[in-house]
Design a protein around this motif. Structure first.
Motif, PDB file in Angstrom:
ATOM      1  N   GLN A 187       0.832  -1.207   0.000  1.00 11.95           N
ATOM      2  CA  GLN A 187       0.000   0.000   0.000  1.00 11.95           C
ATOM      3  C   GLN A 187       0.865   1.256   0.000  1.00 11.95           C
ATOM      4  O   GLN A 187       0.543   2.237  -0.672  1.00 11.95           O
ATOM      5  N   GLU A 242       3.869   1.585  -1.319  1.00  9.98           N
ATOM      6  CA  GLU A 242       4.402   1.756  -2.673  1.00  9.98           C
ATOM      7  C   GLU A 242       3.351   2.344  -3.598  1.00  9.98           C
ATOM      8  O   GLU A 242       3.637   3.242  -4.388  1.00  9.98           O
ATOM      9  N   GLU A 243       2.134   1.855  -3.484  1.00  9.63           N
ATOM     10  CA  GLU A 243       1.058   2.367  -4.320  1.00  9.63           C
ATOM     11  C   GLU A 243       0.779   3.835  -4.002  1.00  9.63           C
ATOM     12  O   GLU A 243       0.653   4.665  -4.904  1.00  9.63           O
TER      13      GLU A 243
END
Length: 184
Positions: free
Chosen positions: A25, A27-28
């Motif tokens: 999450q 990284e996103e």
């Protein structure tokens, strides 16, 4: 009944899975954050450009007399609706004009280069003017420099190396070049 070691292992495994999930999450969200920062940067540049366009004044004060004179600031006729698109903020240099006719951001550039000991690169000029030296900001600033070169207010001695009007290329290596102690 489950032993405490099996329960501890199960909880540890669940915690590790949650950590992996959270990292994904992050990284996103980091990717989304970068995208939005690019959008904001582009909008800031657009706002600055539009503010310059909309703040244009077609009459300027003459350098010697102090009287208001009209300088040809328009490249193309202004649209019937009064749109300022096509307004020339930077008039072409002539002996009758001094830097006071330029918008303040352009006037500052001309003055810094006039006081400079040697030609300067865009990122050095940004630093000298107290502006951001982020790559996208410097690229936007470079368009102002190019506009001043086109209108003969400053000189571009070689690609990316700017100096005051009438300056010639100094002998030796240009400041900011590899191998120059004061360079990048």
């Amino acid at each position: 009944m489950v032993s405490w070691r099996e329960e501890l292992g199960r909880r540890e495994s669940a915690a590790r899975e949650r950590i992996a999930e959270l990292r994904g999450q992050i990284e996103e969200l980091t990717g989304l954050l970068v995208e939005q920062e690019v959008v904001v940067s582009r909008l800031e540049i657009t706002r600055e450009t539009m503010s310059e366009i909309l703040s244009a004044d077609e009459s300027v004060t003459g350098p010697e007399t102090g009287e208001s004179v009209v300088v040809d600031l328009v490249d193309e006729p202004v649209a019937a609706g009064g749109s300022p698109v096509g307004v020339r903020l930077v008039p072409t240099w002539s002996a009758q004009l001094d830097a006071d006719v330029l918008p303040s951001s352009y006037r500052d550039i001309v003055e810094v280069l006039a006081d400079a000991v040697h030609p300067m690169r865009a990122h050095h000029l940004c630093a000298a003017l107290g502006l951001s030296t982020d790559k996208n900001k410097v690229e936007g600033f470079r368009s102002k420099l190019k506009r001043l070169v086109e209108r003969d207010w400053i000189a571009e001695l070689e690609p990316g190396l700017f100096a005051a009007r009438g300056t010639s290329m100094p002998t030796g290596r240009a400041p900011g070049q590899p191998g120059d102690a004061g360079g990048r």
